[in-house]
Design an enzyme around this catalytic site. Structure first.
Site, PDB file in Angstrom:
ATOM      1  N   HIS A 189      39.357 -11.167 -17.142  1.00  0.00           N
ATOM      2  CA  HIS A 189      40.471 -11.279 -16.534  1.00  0.00           C
ATOM      3  C   HIS A 189      41.794 -10.824 -16.598  1.00  0.00           C
ATOM      4  O   HIS A 189      42.354 -11.955 -16.883  1.00  0.00           O
ATOM      5  CB  HIS A 189      39.950 -12.057 -15.080  1.00  0.00           C
ATOM      6  N   ASP A 209      35.200 -14.284 -21.225  1.00  0.00           N
ATOM      7  CA  ASP A 209      35.226 -13.922 -19.570  1.00  0.00           C
ATOM      8  C   ASP A 209      36.709 -14.876 -19.620  1.00  0.00           C
ATOM      9  O   ASP A 209      36.715 -16.126 -18.723  1.00  0.00           O
ATOM     10  CB  ASP A 209      34.331 -14.848 -19.109  1.00  0.00           C
TER      11      ASP A 209
END
Lengths: 317, 423
Positions: free
Chosen positions: B61, B304
């Site tokens: 992200h 992640d």
């Protein structure tokens, strides 16, 4: 009173940090405090000049009043913070709230919050001792201490006692602290309630017995503790309704026939009479529910006294 | 030209580590051989060091656009480079979400301008990641996304998920599924189990993941789409994927370093840097994930990487956001806990962080061989260090590995023939 153990400056996040000897010392001290509370002039000067802040981010009446009385009877000053009407409403977070209060010279914090772990946060930001007055469904160590003190006072020891705790175990911080403390003090504990209100792996985590049948749970029990059943759990789909709950888990005279003849009945309050406990039981000679409240002040006085390093002068001889 | 001398080189063709020199000419690996001589090259002495293909991360992200106080494309690319990554895939839960061409173009342009790391973009499955309508997947694919996902969210309505997969099945891209059944995960904060009981926090049961994994496997079977299970975290998830692969359903899966190394025990003490979705699970789950990785059920390791600022994480546990950063600790953590402890071969770890993820997005990266893009990193595996906040290049410092001693210090990263990190 012997002072072999020093609790000065300690936090009370939960009871797992406390040894059997330390808990017994708290009980011994509470006994003295209870005697002071029974005098006509219920005040000793031992903590004069100390300042305690009670931070109640979540509503509470009895615990807050109990703490405030405890502080006042030891002659310390107390300031009360409730998040309603505070700068928290203006968006101030816990960190800045604690920095602000700390800048004004607080010696000890009493913290109630709906989120587990907040007492640890307050300690981190303040670097002052913190007493957890209930954090979410995590812990409520002073309630557990006063519960255990109430039993200890009657029986002299918790060792080998069978204690049944009945009701919404999942959402209860009182249960979690009591399980840690009672197991530590040598009691055999059974938790009982509907399976949907039982936290996972509770037997494994606390070394207790888990029962879904009330009759089995309270068979030959020395102590039976009821827990508040909240109606909103029904809306969460965890149980079908209060009627069925009361018929299965309500503490009634009929049910208590399975317990020992001299069983002690307890409840941390506030009670839903007619739901988890029937008036015939709550008001019976077995009930020590009101005495629990009395003991709450004494136990909290004992903790404040020990943590803030009160000197055992003439008044606390 | 750059000449890397005397390193232990992972050779993708042989899947072996051998001593060799590597000559880089512009953006390409020109030659790999013993004792290369090249007068015009900048020579880097790599004695005692390992040279790997640049790592490829399928799941991160970058928070840009919309949450650039947490991370932006430049800081994310630098953090990735310091972790030895040369290619990363960014998730679409930005603001606005990557469900439209202009946001996609903004990211691709900015990524090109920054240049430090190759950034591949994952597009949204549903408009605004709201789980209500199919996103403009055809346009996104044309614009260059390498996969689609609603990561962070999970489409709850089976019919919509079916239609997304059916609609996108004509493209050769993975459907990256964050598997979470909301009525079961609810307000959960940590794994449903002993730790949720102990901490008095609501639990997220493994079932919340497994029910959606089984649904999406069935949908992959029916639609013929390629389903990629993001951040697998439970034993039963591994079993479901293992069975699906036996049944020749097009499913792949990833696991994060934190789920491979940590368990719910790390949450004791209310450290919000141990709070992520899916949550850290039990030891049995962790072991099953590792077994799944070793037998190929789980294909790749993905970070992640999910940055959150300190003032967001320094909160009550229940209020802090889910997610931890991962670029800069991924390789050292796994090398230290898996390879150094002889649980896994170094070559295997490299494959799972390079060519395997590259295969899933079908990009020509993550290999170290003559003619391949000059994407590589150089580690000293004997060098240990303590993972410290002050060394982290990401804008955010929310790592569960702070204070951990690790082996494997990165000395250089090279992306497209240019140094993107030098110690």
């Amino acid at each position: 009173m012997k002072h072999t153990l020093n609790l000065t400056g300690r936090n009370v996040f939960d009871l797992d940090d406390y040894s059997v000897e330390e808990i017994e010392k708290i009980f011994e001290t509470a006994k003295v405090m209870k005697e002071i509370n029974s005098r006509e002039y219920k005040k000793i000067p031992t903590l004069r000049g100390k300042t305690v802040a009670t931070l109640f981010f979540e509503d509470s009446t009895r615990t807050r009043i109990s703490f405030e009385l405890a502080v006042k009877r030891l002659s310390a000053d107390v300031v009360s913070f409730t998040s309603a009407g505070s700068a928290m409403k203006k968006g101030e977070g816990i960190q800045d709230t604690v920095y602000t209060l700390n800048a004004m010279g607080i010696d000890l914090y009493v913290v109630r919050h709906s989120c587990p772990g907040v007492p640890q946060l307050v300690n981190k930001y303040s670097n002052k001792p913190v007493i957890n007055a209930g954090d979410g469904r995590h812990a409520h160590p002073t309630q557990a201490l006063l519960d255990m003190f109430s039993i200890w006072e009657k029986t002299g020891s918790l060792k080998g006692l069978k204690i049944a705790i009945v009701g919404d175990i999942l959402h209860s911080r009182v249960v979690r602290s009591n399980l840690i403390g009672m197991k530590k003090m040598g009691a055999d504990v059974v938790v009982c309630g509907p399976r949907t209100l039982m936290p996972p792996k509770i037997e494994e985590v606390y070394g207790v017995q888990c029962e879904y049948d009330l009759k089995v749970a309270i068979k030959d029990a020395d102590v039976v503790m009821g827990l508040r059943m909240q109606l909103e759990r029904q809306n969460e789909g965890l149980f079908p309704g209060l009627g069925e709950y009361t018929s299965r888990y309500g503490l009634s005279n009929k049910m208590l026939e399975f317990a020992k003849d001299d069983v002690l009945i307890m409840h941390p309050g506030p009670m839903n009479r007619g739901v988890e406990i029937l008036p015939e039981v709550a008001d019976s000679e077995h009930s020590i529910i009101i005495e629990q409240v009395t003991n709450g002040v004494a136990v909290r006085m004992a903790l404040l006294f020990l943590i803030l390093g009160g000197k055992p002068g003439r008044e606390v001889a | 030209m750059i000449l890397l001398k005397n390193g232990m080189v992972y050779l993708s063709d042989k899947n072996k580590i051998e001593k060799a020199d590597v000559l880089i000419d512009k953006k390409v690996i020109k030659k790999i051989a013993p004792a290369i001589e090249e007068k015009n090259a900048e020579v880097i002495d790599c004695s005692g060091m390992h040279i790997f293909p640049g790592f490829v991360d399928l799941h991160c992200h970058l928070r840009d656009p919309g949450y650039t106080y947490k991370e932006d494309i430049a800081s994310g690319a630098e953090s990735a480079a310091k972790g030895g990554f040369t290619s990363v895939c960014c998730m679409p839960n930005t603001n606005p979400a990557i469900d439209n061409i202009s946001t996609l173009n903004y990211i691709m342009r900015k990524a090109r301008d920054v240049g430090k790391t190759k950034i591949f973009v994952i597009g949204a499955m549903s408009k605004g990641l709201e789980g209500k309508e199919i996103a403009n997947i055809a346009s996104l694919v044309k614009g260059g996304v390498v996969g689609v996902s609603d990561d962070g969210n999970c489409i709850q309505v089976a019919k919509l998920q079916l239609n997304v997969m059916r609609y996108a099945s004509i493209y050769d891209i993975p459907m990256i599924c964050h598997s979470e059944e909301y009525s079961l995960s609810g307000k959960g904060q940590v794994n449903y189990g002993p730790m949720s009981t102990k901490l008095g926090l609501s639990g997220i049961p493994t079932l919340a993941e497994e029910i959606m994994v089984s649904r999406d496997i069935m949908l992959a079977d029916v639609t013929g789409s390629h389903v990629h299970i993001a951040h697998a975290s439970t034993k039963r998830t591994v079993e479901l994927i293992r069975q699906a692969k036996k049944d020749c359903i097009k499913v792949t899966a990833e696991v994060t370093p934190h789920h491979l190394v940590l368990t719910e025990k790390a949450c004791d003490g209310f450290d919000t840097n141990t709070k992520m979705k899916p949550p850290l699970r039990s030891e049995q789950d962790r072991e099953a994930l590792f077994e799944g990785l070793m037998d190929g059920t789980i294909d790749v390791i993905a970070t992640d990487h999910a940055p959150h600022s300190d003032y967001e994480k320094e909160l009550e546990f229940m209020k802090a956001p889910f997610g931890v950063i991962g670029f800069e600790s991924a390789f050292p953590v796994l090398y230290s806990t898996l390879v150094r402890d002889d649980k896994m071969k170094l070559e295997e770890l490299v494959v799972r962080m390079t060519s395997k993820p590259a295969d899933i997005i079908k990009k020509d990266v993550g290999v170290l061989k003559e003619g391949a893009p000059a994407d590589l990193n150089i580690f000293d595996l004997k060098d240990s260090f303590t993972f410290d906040e002050s060394e982290i290049l990401s804008k955010s410092k929310n790592s569960p590995f702070l204070g951990m001693k690790m082996w494997g210090k990165i000395h250089y990263t090279i992306c497209d023939g240019k140094f993107t990190w030098k110690l």
